[in-house]
Design an enzyme around this catalytic site. Structure first.
Site, mmCIF file in Angstrom:
data_model
loop_
_atom_site.group_PDB
_atom_site.id
_atom_site.type_symbol
_atom_site.label_atom_id
_atom_site.label_comp_id
_atom_site.label_asym_id
_atom_site.label_seq_id
_atom_site.Cartn_x
_atom_site.Cartn_y
_atom_site.Cartn_z
ATOM 1 N N ASP A 83 40.345 11.777 73.196
ATOM 2 C CA ASP A 83 41.345 10.808 72.738
ATOM 3 C C ASP A 83 41.707 11.075 71.262
ATOM 4 O O ASP A 83 40.820 11.369 70.445
ATOM 5 C CB ASP A 83 40.713 9.408 72.897
ATOM 6 C CG ASP A 83 41.713 8.281 72.848
ATOM 7 O OD1 ASP A 83 42.900 8.519 73.094
ATOM 8 O OD2 ASP A 83 41.285 7.137 72.572
ATOM 9 N N HIS A 181 46.238 -0.668 68.940
ATOM 10 C CA HIS A 181 44.799 -0.515 69.164
ATOM 11 C C HIS A 181 44.065 -1.726 68.606
ATOM 12 O O HIS A 181 44.431 -2.246 67.560
ATOM 13 C CB HIS A 181 44.287 0.746 68.463
ATOM 14 C CG HIS A 181 44.857 2.012 69.011
ATOM 15 N ND1 HIS A 181 45.444 2.976 68.236
ATOM 16 C CD2 HIS A 181 44.931 2.474 70.288
ATOM 17 C CE1 HIS A 181 45.848 3.983 68.989
ATOM 18 N NE2 HIS A 181 45.552 3.705 70.242
ATOM 19 N N VAL A 232 41.822 2.013 77.504
ATOM 20 C CA VAL A 232 41.109 0.786 77.138
ATOM 21 C C VAL A 232 39.837 1.161 76.379
ATOM 22 O O VAL A 232 39.019 1.930 76.883
ATOM 23 C CB VAL A 232 40.728 -0.053 78.378
ATOM 24 C CG1 VAL A 232 40.188 -1.418 77.931
ATOM 25 C CG2 VAL A 232 41.898 -0.232 79.331
HETATM 26 P P1 13P Z 1 42.278 -0.493 72.638
HETATM 27 O O1 13P Z 1 41.114 -0.251 71.746
HETATM 28 O O2 13P Z 1 43.227 -1.496 72.098
HETATM 29 O O3 13P Z 1 41.857 -0.813 74.044
HETATM 30 O O4 13P Z 1 43.121 0.870 72.702
HETATM 31 C C1 13P Z 1 42.551 1.981 73.295
HETATM 32 C C2 13P Z 1 43.386 3.196 73.117
HETATM 33 O O5 13P Z 1 44.591 3.163 73.159
HETATM 34 C C3 13P Z 1 42.661 4.460 72.918
HETATM 35 O O6 13P Z 1 43.523 5.533 72.700
#
Ligand code: 13P
Length: 289
Positions: A83, A181, A232
């Site tokens: 990510d 986020h 998430v």
């Molecule tokens: P959240 O932490 O708001 O769930 O977002 C996760 C995200 O987009 C990771 O790339």
């Protein structure tokens, strides 16, 4: 079954009008919990780790654990995704370790530079059968070390999205459309019209970032418009940590990690199942047999 690329999974999701949950994990127990959720609901699964977690645990350990999970559960297609990575060398290391999907996040750079960095990653990833995700616009909030203040968050432009996909050949795109986020202070202000305009110009699967705390009806609208992957992270971390805190509140002297990891795993599994329900991914693993 070995880990699979997320590209065909996400293409099937976009074509089929559903979404695949992509869950950030930080420990072996978190990884096992989301896998158990996918097995129980027969959902395809994307396991994700942030750059911070990759540096904390080592990509080789994470890939090894995800590969074991995949081999033990051959009925569930499982992809492993990196990510929000800004470092080309780390992307290459993760691909070598066994990641089947990577995100190059050059959204903080000017458009042409974002194109160049994304193209470079696509050139190494595609021949290795690895999915690539890139971001356009800037998603607000805090994700690991990436902090975007509310006034710096920037929506993706539909025409730029079309040009970007054309120029880079990127197989999945995360356009900023108003989610953030972290935990929302109020309701997220999602620009549904913008998602529709982007989806009409771009046929690759779209990725919804900031999946913590988006109300059910809004998730469903996003999915109906073309969002095929929902990330998430924060909500899952909170659920997992709260379950551990509850054990220590009851017994401050507890010193057996299994005693607090078991309830944490159970709570996380339930939270992941709920997100898979919102995504509409129950039973969709069967489409990949
Ligand atoms: P959240 O932490 O708001 O769930 O977002 C996760 C995200 O987009 C990771 O790339």
């Amino acid at each position: 079954m070995p880990l699979v690329s997320s590209t065909p999974m996400l293409q099937a999701a976009r074509a089929g009008g559903y979404c695949i949950g992509a869950f950030n994990v930080h420990t072996l127990e978190m990884l096992q919990a989301v896998v158990e959720a996918a097995v129980e609901t027969e959902s395809p699964l994307i396991i994700q780790s942030t750059v911070g977690t990759v540096k904390h645990l080592g990509p080789e350990y994470i890939a090894a654990a995800a590969t074991v999970a995949s081999n033990l559960n051959p009925r569930i297609p499982i992809a492993l995704h990196l990510d929000h990575c800004t470092e080309f060398d780390l992307i290459v290391r993760c691909i070598r370790a066994g990641y089947t999907s990577v995100m190059i996040d050059a959204s903080h750079s000017p458009f042409d530079d974002n194109v160049a960095q994304t193209k470079r990653v696509v050139e190494v990833a595609k021949p290795a059968g690895v999915n690539v995700e890139a971001e356009l616009g800037k998603v607000g909030g805090v994700e690991d070390d990436i902090v975007v203040a509310d006034n710096e968050a920037l929506m993706a432009d539909p025409d730029e999205c079309a040009a970007f996909v054309e120029l880079t050949g990127v197989p999945t795109l995360a356009p900023a459309i108003g989610t953030a986020h972290g935990i929302y202070k109020g309701e997220p202000k999602i620009d549904f019209d913008r998602i529709g305009r982007i989806a009409s110009k771009v046929d690759v699967p779209l990725v919804l970032h900031g999946g913590s705390g988006i109300p059910e009806e809004q998730v469903r609208r996003c999915v109906a418009l073309g969002m095929a992957k929902m990330n998430v992270a924060t909500e899952l971390r909170i659920v997992f940590s709260d379950a551990i805190k509850a054990v220590f509140a009851q017994n401050p002297d507890e010193n057996d990690p299994r005693k607090y990891m078991v309830p944490a795993k159970k709570a996380l599994k339930e939270a992941a199942i709920e997100k898979m329900r919102l995504c509409g991914s129950f039973g969709k693993a069967n489409d990949f047999r």
